[in-house]
Design a protein around this motif. Structure first.
Motif, PDB file in Angstrom:
ATOM      1  N   TYR A 153       0.861  -0.982  -0.062  1.00  0.00           N
ATOM      2  CA  TYR A 153       0.063  -0.084  -0.142  1.00  0.00           C
ATOM      3  C   TYR A 153       0.856   1.362   0.123  1.00  0.00           C
ATOM      4  O   TYR A 153       0.531   2.303  -0.508  1.00  0.00           O
ATOM      5  CB  TYR A 153      -0.840   0.081   1.257  1.00  0.00           C
ATOM      6  CG  TYR A 153      -2.005  -1.170   1.132  1.00  0.00           C
ATOM      7  CD1 TYR A 153      -2.416  -1.666  -0.166  1.00  0.00           C
ATOM      8  CD2 TYR A 153      -2.606  -1.485   2.387  1.00  0.00           C
ATOM      9  CE1 TYR A 153      -3.419  -2.631  -0.074  1.00  0.00           C
ATOM     10  CE2 TYR A 153      -3.444  -2.531   2.363  1.00  0.00           C
ATOM     11  CZ  TYR A 153      -4.036  -3.065   1.088  1.00  0.00           C
ATOM     12  OH  TYR A 153      -4.986  -3.844   1.140  1.00  0.00           O
ATOM     13  N   SER A 154       1.919   1.144   0.627  1.00  0.00           N
ATOM     14  CA  SER A 154       2.619   2.435   0.910  1.00  0.00           C
ATOM     15  C   SER A 154       3.296   2.950  -0.461  1.00  0.00           C
ATOM     16  O   SER A 154       3.723   4.223  -0.929  1.00  0.00           O
ATOM     17  CB  SER A 154       3.963   2.086   1.748  1.00  0.00           C
ATOM     18  OG  SER A 154       4.842   1.323   1.433  1.00  0.00           O
ATOM     19  N   LYS A 155       3.452   1.945  -1.471  1.00  0.00           N
ATOM     20  CA  LYS A 155       4.037   2.356  -2.818  1.00  0.00           C
ATOM     21  C   LYS A 155       3.055   3.235  -3.498  1.00  0.00           C
ATOM     22  O   LYS A 155       3.351   3.845  -4.331  1.00  0.00           O
ATOM     23  CB  LYS A 155       3.958   1.231  -3.594  1.00  0.00           C
ATOM     24  CG  LYS A 155       2.681   0.293  -3.961  1.00  0.00           C
ATOM     25  CD  LYS A 155       3.081  -1.117  -4.809  1.00  0.00           C
ATOM     26  CE  LYS A 155       1.724  -1.609  -5.195  1.00  0.00           C
ATOM     27  NZ  LYS A 155       2.007  -2.921  -5.700  1.00  0.00           N
ATOM     28  N   TYR A 156       1.700   3.617  -3.096  1.00  0.00           N
ATOM     29  CA  TYR A 156       1.098   4.731  -3.687  1.00  0.00           C
ATOM     30  C   TYR A 156       1.200   5.815  -3.226  1.00  0.00           C
ATOM     31  O   TYR A 156       0.629   6.909  -3.507  1.00  0.00           O
ATOM     32  CB  TYR A 156      -0.305   4.291  -3.574  1.00  0.00           C
ATOM     33  CG  TYR A 156      -0.934   2.988  -4.255  1.00  0.00           C
ATOM     34  CD1 TYR A 156      -0.914   2.444  -5.652  1.00  0.00           C
ATOM     35  CD2 TYR A 156      -1.403   1.812  -3.299  1.00  0.00           C
ATOM     36  CE1 TYR A 156      -1.084   1.547  -6.274  1.00  0.00           C
ATOM     37  CE2 TYR A 156      -1.557   0.715  -3.894  1.00  0.00           C
ATOM     38  CZ  TYR A 156      -1.428   0.461  -5.491  1.00  0.00           C
ATOM     39  OH  TYR A 156      -1.916  -0.925  -5.979  1.00  0.00           O
ATOM     40  N   ALA A 157       2.435   6.286  -2.463  1.00  0.00           N
ATOM     41  CA  ALA A 157       2.513   7.696  -1.754  1.00  0.00           C
ATOM     42  C   ALA A 157       2.829   8.351  -3.044  1.00  0.00           C
ATOM     43  O   ALA A 157       2.421   9.617  -2.714  1.00  0.00           O
ATOM     44  CB  ALA A 157       3.776   7.420  -0.832  1.00  0.00           C
ATOM     45  N   ASP A 158       3.709   8.020  -3.881  1.00  0.00           N
ATOM     46  CA  ASP A 158       3.839   8.784  -5.062  1.00  0.00           C
ATOM     47  C   ASP A 158       2.619   9.445  -5.825  1.00  0.00           C
ATOM     48  O   ASP A 158       2.655  10.431  -6.323  1.00  0.00           O
ATOM     49  CB  ASP A 158       4.756   8.387  -6.017  1.00  0.00           C
ATOM     50  CG  ASP A 158       4.393   7.217  -6.720  1.00  0.00           C
ATOM     51  OD1 ASP A 158       3.447   6.554  -6.081  1.00  0.00           O
ATOM     52  OD2 ASP A 158       4.660   6.853  -7.941  1.00  0.00           O
ATOM     53  N   PRO A 192       1.843  14.618  -5.165  1.00  0.00           N
ATOM     54  CA  PRO A 192       1.679  15.865  -5.601  1.00  0.00           C
ATOM     55  C   PRO A 192       0.190  16.813  -5.262  1.00  0.00           C
ATOM     56  O   PRO A 192       0.226  17.936  -5.139  1.00  0.00           O
ATOM     57  CB  PRO A 192       1.317  15.538  -7.211  1.00  0.00           C
ATOM     58  CG  PRO A 192       1.907  14.075  -7.385  1.00  0.00           C
ATOM     59  CD  PRO A 192       1.706  13.337  -6.067  1.00  0.00           C
ATOM     60  N   TYR A 193      -0.783  15.730  -4.667  1.00  0.00           N
ATOM     61  CA  TYR A 193      -1.995  16.259  -4.232  1.00  0.00           C
ATOM     62  C   TYR A 193      -1.725  17.293  -2.804  1.00  0.00           C
ATOM     63  O   TYR A 193      -2.129  18.108  -2.577  1.00  0.00           O
ATOM     64  CB  TYR A 193      -3.079  15.361  -4.018  1.00  0.00           C
ATOM     65  CG  TYR A 193      -4.361  15.873  -3.322  1.00  0.00           C
ATOM     66  CD1 TYR A 193      -5.532  16.516  -4.027  1.00  0.00           C
ATOM     67  CD2 TYR A 193      -4.480  15.508  -1.871  1.00  0.00           C
ATOM     68  CE1 TYR A 193      -6.568  17.096  -3.268  1.00  0.00           C
ATOM     69  CE2 TYR A 193      -5.792  16.029  -1.338  1.00  0.00           C
ATOM     70  CZ  TYR A 193      -6.841  16.494  -1.996  1.00  0.00           C
ATOM     71  OH  TYR A 193      -7.850  16.947  -1.492  1.00  0.00           O
ATOM     72  N   LEU A 194      -0.822  16.489  -1.950  1.00  0.00           N
ATOM     73  CA  LEU A 194      -0.378  17.116  -0.528  1.00  0.00           C
ATOM     74  C   LEU A 194       0.516  18.386  -1.013  1.00  0.00           C
ATOM     75  O   LEU A 194       0.327  19.268  -0.256  1.00  0.00           O
ATOM     76  CB  LEU A 194       0.379  16.106   0.137  1.00  0.00           C
ATOM     77  CG  LEU A 194      -0.240  14.600   0.404  1.00  0.00           C
ATOM     78  CD1 LEU A 194       0.669  13.824   1.099  1.00  0.00           C
ATOM     79  CD2 LEU A 194      -1.220  14.925   1.483  1.00  0.00           C
ATOM     80  N   LYS A 195       1.222  18.138  -1.749  1.00  0.00           N
ATOM     81  CA  LYS A 195       2.199  19.252  -2.264  1.00  0.00           C
ATOM     82  C   LYS A 195       1.358  20.559  -2.854  1.00  0.00           C
ATOM     83  O   LYS A 195       1.674  21.773  -2.493  1.00  0.00           O
ATOM     84  CB  LYS A 195       3.131  19.133  -3.117  1.00  0.00           C
ATOM     85  CG  LYS A 195       4.333  17.829  -2.451  1.00  0.00           C
ATOM     86  CD  LYS A 195       5.369  17.851  -3.578  1.00  0.00           C
ATOM     87  CE  LYS A 195       6.349  16.699  -2.963  1.00  0.00           C
ATOM     88  NZ  LYS A 195       7.370  16.342  -4.085  1.00  0.00           N
TER      89      LYS A 195
END
Length: 369
Positions: free
Chosen positions: A84-89, A93-96
């Protein structure tokens, strides 16, 4: 100040928790954006997670439960985290773009994605995980978050699973602040246009709307006093709603579609018969509504039932006959209902969502020092 609340649409409970937090934060002038974490993963994967969860829960609950129990006893959580953590990327962009001050995760999948954001991408946003069931779910111990907000009296279990004690806060499961407001049965019934001179029983399976409610309703209502009415909360199950309406209706039973007024319905009712979802359970006992659980799916639901029954806050039934008998017995005993309500108020008097938002403000202020 703006918080991002990451939920998952695998059930209504997570969304209800997110909305409760948003409502409370708004009272402090804090803006909250609720976002579905599954929106950031590929559509085929999203469909597999959501539809697979729903089908397993509704059609093969024993297999669902067996899988959950296996994960509890044999899966470290690292495999889930890696997946699941591989979807961090995908979410970075949404967070930034939006510059959130903090992130609150009301589902372990969302928290695992944020763990990837923090560990793998080095984006350090104050982040919290909110437990919405009365257990430490598989994978929760692998998270990289600043706070774990958990049910009361559960710190020992979370520590035993590897969660750092210094980051645990027993806020309780967050439910709408409206459930802590005093609303009389008479007032609630007036607002919902319900009769004042009848006993009212709610029958619910949560937003998924599974569990053979039509059969249960027909079995139970025939055993209850003629002055008793039943209202069936069909959730998002339109087929169930249709099967209990019009010519298919059962005498003294009314089927209702999804409602956003559960606080009023719980104030108006004399009893709730329900699946043991973490949010529905907590809403009922917070409001002070006698509850009997049924058709427990092994895993989360069985943990929720154990937690509440051992505290005298609820009962459970293993089959329709037992459910009918216990409903009739509890409904006919004001003393038994009063004892259960007293226990509920003993354990669920503190405003959980207010405490949670207080702690989030403290966390954010600490990061600014």
């Amino acid at each position: 100040m703006t918080y991002l609340i990451l939920t998952c649409h695998t059930g209504g409970g997570h969304n209800a928790a997110a909305k409760a937090i948003k409502e409370e934060a708004a009272k402090r002038g804090i803006t909250c954006v609720i976002q579905d974490a599954l929106a950031f993963i590929p559509k085929p994967k999203e469909d597999f997670v959501t539809k697979g969860h729903s089908l397993a829960y509704k059609l093969i609950p024993q297999i669902y439960g067996a899988g959950y129990k296996y994960a509890e006893n044999h899966v470290s959580g690292q495999g889930m985290l890696k997946d699941y953590s591989k979807y961090a990327d995908k979410i970075a962009p949404y967070l930034k773009e939006h510059f959130f001050d903090a992130v609150i995760c009301v589902h372990v999948f969302a928290a695992m994605v944020m763990t990837g954001v923090r560990r793998d991408l080095g984006i350090q946003i104050p982040t919290a995980f909110v437990a919405t069931d009365y257990t430490c779910s598989p994978g929760v111990n692998t998270l990289d978050v600043d706070r774990w907000f958990i049910p009361r009296d559960m710190t020992t279990e979370f520590i035993s699973r590897g969660v750092p004690a210094e980051k645990i806060i027993e806020t309780g499961i967050p439910v709408s602040g409206r459930l802590y407001q005093s609303v009389s049965k008479q007032e609630a019934r007036e607002k919902l246009d319900l009769p004042q001179d009848k006993a009212i029983v709610l029958l619910s399976c949560g937003t998924i709307g599974s569990g053979g409610l039509r059969t249960k309703a027909a079995s139970i209502i025939k055993m209850l006093d003629p002055n008793t009415l039943m209202y069936v909360l069909t959730g998002n199950n339109r087929a169930l709603l249709k099967s209990m309406s019009g010519k298919m209706a059962i005498d003294r039973v009314t089927a209702l579609p999804f409602t956003s007024q559960m606080d009023l319905w719980m104030s108006a009712a004399d009893m709730l018969l329900s699946k043991a979802g973490g949010l529905t359970s907590t809403e009922a006992v917070t409001r002070g509504l006698p509850v009997i659980f049924f058709d427990a799916v092994p895993g989360l639901e069985s943990h929720n039932i154990e937690y509440l029954i051992t505290r005298g806050c609820a009962l459970s039934a293993n089959n329709n006959e037992q459910l009918s008998n216990r409903t009739m017995k509890l409904l006919s005993s004001p003393t038994a209902r009063r004892i259960m309500i007293d226990q509920q108020r003993r354990y669920f008097h503190e405003n959980s969502v207010k405490r949670l938002v207080d702690c989030m403000q403290e966390l954010k202020n600490a990061t600014l020092e």
